[in-house]
Design a protein around this motif. Structure first.
Motif, PDB file in Angstrom:
ATOM      1  N   UNK A 185       2.551 -63.353  47.643  1.00  0.00           N
ATOM      2  CA  UNK A 185       1.950 -64.728  47.742  1.00  0.00           C
ATOM      3  C   UNK A 185       0.630 -64.908  47.110  1.00  0.00           C
ATOM      4  N   UNK A 186      -0.168 -64.093  47.841  1.00  0.00           N
ATOM      5  CA  UNK A 186      -1.832 -64.161  47.699  1.00  0.00           C
ATOM      6  C   UNK A 186      -2.339 -63.867  46.092  1.00  0.00           C
ATOM      7  N   UNK A 187      -1.587 -63.212  45.411  1.00  0.00           N
ATOM      8  CA  UNK A 187      -1.683 -62.996  43.993  1.00  0.00           C
ATOM      9  C   UNK A 187      -1.001 -63.982  42.820  1.00  0.00           C
ATOM     10  N   UNK A 188      -0.206 -64.674  43.638  1.00  0.00           N
ATOM     11  CA  UNK A 188       0.889 -65.590  42.801  1.00  0.00           C
ATOM     12  C   UNK A 188       0.186 -66.936  42.527  1.00  0.00           C
ATOM     13  N   UNK A 189       0.656 -67.707  41.461  1.00  0.00           N
ATOM     14  CA  UNK A 189       0.253 -68.792  41.200  1.00  0.00           C
ATOM     15  C   UNK A 189       1.588 -69.911  40.795  1.00  0.00           C
ATOM     16  N   UNK A 190       1.256 -71.061  40.808  1.00  0.00           N
ATOM     17  CA  UNK A 190       2.590 -72.012  40.816  1.00  0.00           C
ATOM     18  C   UNK A 190       2.935 -72.735  41.890  1.00  0.00           C
ATOM     19  N   UNK A 191       4.070 -73.457  41.542  1.00  0.00           N
ATOM     20  CA  UNK A 191       4.795 -74.315  42.661  1.00  0.00           C
ATOM     21  C   UNK A 191       5.310 -73.523  43.926  1.00  0.00           C
ATOM     22  N   UNK A 192       5.915 -72.153  43.623  1.00  0.00           N
ATOM     23  CA  UNK A 192       6.587 -71.679  44.653  1.00  0.00           C
ATOM     24  C   UNK A 192       5.227 -71.245  45.708  1.00  0.00           C
ATOM     25  N   UNK A 193       4.180 -70.478  45.131  1.00  0.00           N
ATOM     26  CA  UNK A 193       2.997 -70.136  46.134  1.00  0.00           C
ATOM     27  C   UNK A 193       2.435 -71.374  46.912  1.00  0.00           C
ATOM     28  N   UNK A 194       2.219 -72.567  46.013  1.00  0.00           N
ATOM     29  CA  UNK A 194       1.962 -73.631  46.607  1.00  0.00           C
ATOM     30  C   UNK A 194       2.878 -74.293  47.807  1.00  0.00           C
ATOM     31  N   UNK A 195       4.113 -74.305  47.520  1.00  0.00           N
ATOM     32  CA  UNK A 195       4.848 -74.627  48.510  1.00  0.00           C
ATOM     33  C   UNK A 195       4.975 -73.795  49.821  1.00  0.00           C
ATOM     34  N   UNK A 196       4.908 -72.393  49.300  1.00  0.00           N
ATOM     35  CA  UNK A 196       4.851 -71.464  50.682  1.00  0.00           C
ATOM     36  C   UNK A 196       3.822 -71.833  51.288  1.00  0.00           C
ATOM     37  N   UNK A 197       2.699 -71.994  50.839  1.00  0.00           N
ATOM     38  CA  UNK A 197       1.365 -72.195  51.712  1.00  0.00           C
ATOM     39  C   UNK A 197       1.161 -73.674  52.479  1.00  0.00           C
ATOM     40  N   UNK A 198       2.404 -74.342  52.077  1.00  0.00           N
ATOM     41  CA  UNK A 198       2.556 -75.753  52.986  1.00  0.00           C
ATOM     42  C   UNK A 198       2.995 -75.268  54.382  1.00  0.00           C
TER      43      UNK A 198
END
Length: 250
Positions: A185-198
């Motif tokens: 996740x720390x190296x990912x970008x986009x909607x999935x990573x954004x949602x994960x960090x919610x």
């Protein structure tokens, strides 16, 4: 004093089901060993391509995954108490709602500590380095443990013992997927990573990873996020538990 007496009772209830205790502590370790054997069998190139399976990251995400089973364990304990005559007898005592909440919370923390300790000890076999940072990581993970137990109190207060398993399984899967066990996740970008960090799960994993890696300054932000979630969940759990106790009287 009332809280301690209630804690002792809950500890006895927990010890009556040793198989569940073995599963709570053992299954995350089995998963850790499985992933490490699998990735190493595919070679160093595969390990570099999947940083989430590097031992520092995996040990942290497995710890959070293990905590998620505390939600199920605690939820079942509370829901069973609610539907039995035991809960009825408790309502006649001078115990406060905080006595109830901490009576369920405190016995779960040693289990969380055991999960952490055994997970890190096994991770040493696969290259995790012995240092003060491991002790720091265990301390940093305490708010995460409180969060998952708080979720257990919440779902145990709302759902029946038959429904708790289904709801808790959702939390278990969210902790695994959104915590970064399978994705970097720390190296990912986009909607999935954004949602994960919610959600708090990725922050919980990050706080442990940063502690193990000695990135002390980076620990603060995810630790604050997890702590806020833990406080909010406990507060909501207290309110819901109180209302359910009153409604169950009628």
């Amino acid at each position: 004093m009332r809280t301690l007496v209630f804690c002792k009772r809950n500890i006895k209830e927990i010890l009556r089901d040793p198989l569940s205790l073995i599963f709570l502590v053992g299954f995350p370790v089995v998963l850790l060993i499985f992933f490490q054997i699998l990735v190493h069998s595919l070679g160093e190139q595969m390990l570099q391509a999947t940083p989430q399976f590097k031992i520092n990251n995996l040990a942290s995400s497995i710890s959070i995954f293990g905590f998620s089973f505390l939600t199920l364990f605690c939820g079942l304990l509370i829901s069973k108490d609610r539907v039995t005559s035991f809960a009825t007898r408790l309502r006649t005592t001078p115990m406060t709602n905080w006595d109830f909440i901490f009576g369920y919370l405190l016995p779960m923390l040693p289990i969380a500590l055991a999960q952490n300790l055994i997970c890190f000890l096994v991770a040493l076999i696969f290259g995790l380095k012995i240092s003060f940072n491991l002790l720091l990581a265990m301390v940093v993970l305490i708010p995460s443990a409180v969060l998952f137990v708080g979720l257990g109190v919440l779902i145990g207060s709302v759902f029946s013992d038959k429904a708790v398993g289904g709801v808790a399984s959702i939390i278990v899967n969210l902790a695994a997927i959104l915590g970064g066990m399978f994705f970097p996740l720390r190296t990912m970008k986009g909607a999935f990573a954004t949602i994960a960090y919610i959600f708090p799960f990725a922050h919980a994993v990050d706080s442990a990873c940063f502690a193990i890696s000695g990135q002390y300054a980076d620990i603060i932000k995810p630790l604050i996020v997890v702590s806020i979630y833990a406080v909010v969940v406990l507060a909501v759990s207290l309110i819901v538990f109180k209302r359910k106790m009153l409604s169950d009287k009628t």
